[in-house]
Design an enzyme around this catalytic site. Structure first.
Site, PDB file in Angstrom:
ATOM      1  N   HIS A  11       0.827  -1.210   0.000  1.00  0.00           N
ATOM      2  CA  HIS A  11       0.000   0.000   0.000  1.00  0.00           C
ATOM      3  C   HIS A  11       0.861   1.259   0.000  1.00  0.00           C
ATOM      4  O   HIS A  11       2.007   1.267   0.469  1.00  0.00           O
ATOM      5  CB  HIS A  11      -0.935   0.006   1.212  1.00  0.00           C
ATOM      6  CG  HIS A  11      -0.213   0.007   2.526  1.00  0.00           C
ATOM      7  ND1 HIS A  11       0.350   1.145   3.068  1.00  0.00           N
ATOM      8  CD2 HIS A  11       0.061  -0.988   3.398  1.00  0.00           C
ATOM      9  CE1 HIS A  11       0.926   0.852   4.220  1.00  0.00           C
ATOM     10  NE2 HIS A  11       0.768  -0.447   4.442  1.00  0.00           N
ATOM     11  N   GLU A  89      -1.632  -6.883   7.252  1.00  0.00           N
ATOM     12  CA  GLU A  89      -0.317  -6.658   7.839  1.00  0.00           C
ATOM     13  C   GLU A  89      -0.124  -7.584   9.032  1.00  0.00           C
ATOM     14  O   GLU A  89      -1.093  -8.075   9.626  1.00  0.00           O
ATOM     15  CB  GLU A  89      -0.210  -5.188   8.267  1.00  0.00           C
ATOM     16  CG  GLU A  89       1.085  -4.770   8.948  1.00  0.00           C
ATOM     17  CD  GLU A  89       2.318  -5.034   8.113  1.00  0.00           C
ATOM     18  OE1 GLU A  89       2.697  -6.220   7.989  1.00  0.00           O
ATOM     19  OE2 GLU A  89       2.919  -4.068   7.614  1.00  0.00           O
TER      20      GLU A  89
END
Length: 250
Positions: A11, A89
């Site tokens: 990202h 994550e």
């Protein structure tokens, strides 16, 4: 030999990346810079002629919005997308929300490096009563108690990412579909370690820059041949170095 390409992208810069805070499963959005990085990644992919059949991302909006930015530039906003918590994550436990440099000043650069990059080392755990525990979040309502982390090492992240790769992503690639995955620094590190068979020492030094397409090429047997980033090499190296320096005391 037919070559299959896969694009991985971390990202773009998030609001907490900008503030140098441990993020983990906290659902923070992209910064203005991160939005720009996503669009630039899409422009680079478009210039190189990339087109996709299917996309994967996590259930965290910084990855989702990065994918949106990329696909918008490719005029592929319609592309089918599967979102999975397995691409999230790594969960940073009780470190989530803390400033990385301040934490390094308190515990030392080496301890924070081990928490951030060590293979089997977990940060301090959350309690299940903590508001940061994912069991309080409706998006994880279908996960079992065993699947809900209170902290994770990279090894534990690999344990959830690689089965998803083998069971879900790889079959689509084998069928000839062109895939893009928008994910996170550590879920991508998990895939890179697996694909490149990196040692624990090698993965410790690997830093994934934000918002830069990482292309893997595979042979007919779905074995990686090579990988490379798309974009300006000096800028990419500077971004990776900046990621490495986030966990150091000021």
């Amino acid at each position: 030999m037919a070559v299959t390409k896969l694009v991985l992208i971390r990202h773009g810069e998030s609001q907490w990346n900008n503030e140098n805070r441990f993020t983990g499963w906290t659902d923070v959005d992209l910064s203005d810079k991160g939005l720009t990085e996503a669009k630039q990644a899409g422009q680079v992919l478009k210039a190189d002629g990339y087109v996709f059949d299917f996309a994967y991302t996590s259930v965290l909006k910084r990855a989702i919005h990065t994918l949106w930015g990329v696909l918008d530039e490719l005029d592929q906003a319609w592309l089918p997308v599967e979102k999975s918590w397995r691409l999230n994550e790594r969960h940073y436990g009780a470190l989530q929300g803390l400033n990385k440099a301040e934490t390094a000043e308190k515990y030392g650069d080496e301890q924070v490096k081990q928490w951030r990059r060590g293979f089997a080392i977990t940060p301090p755990e959350l309690t299940r009563e903590d508001e940061r525990f994912p069991g309080h979040d409706p998006r994880y309502a279908n996960l079992s108690a065993a699947e809900l982390p209170t902290t994770e090492s990279l090894a534990l992240t690999i344990d959830r990412v690689i089965p998803y790769w083998n069971e879900t992503i790889l079959p689509r690639m084998k069928s000839g579909e062109r895939i893009i995955i928008a994910a996170h620094g550590n879920s991508i590190r998990a895939m890179v370690k697996f694909l490149d068979n990196l040692s624990e020492e090698e993965i410790l030094e690997l830093n994934i820059p934000t918002g830069v397409p990482l292309v893997y090429e595979f042979d007919d047997n779905m074995k990686p041949i090579k990988h490379y980033y798309l974009g300006n090499a000096d800028e990419i190296a500077a971004k990776a170095a900046a990621v490495a320096n986030q966990g150091k005391a000021k």
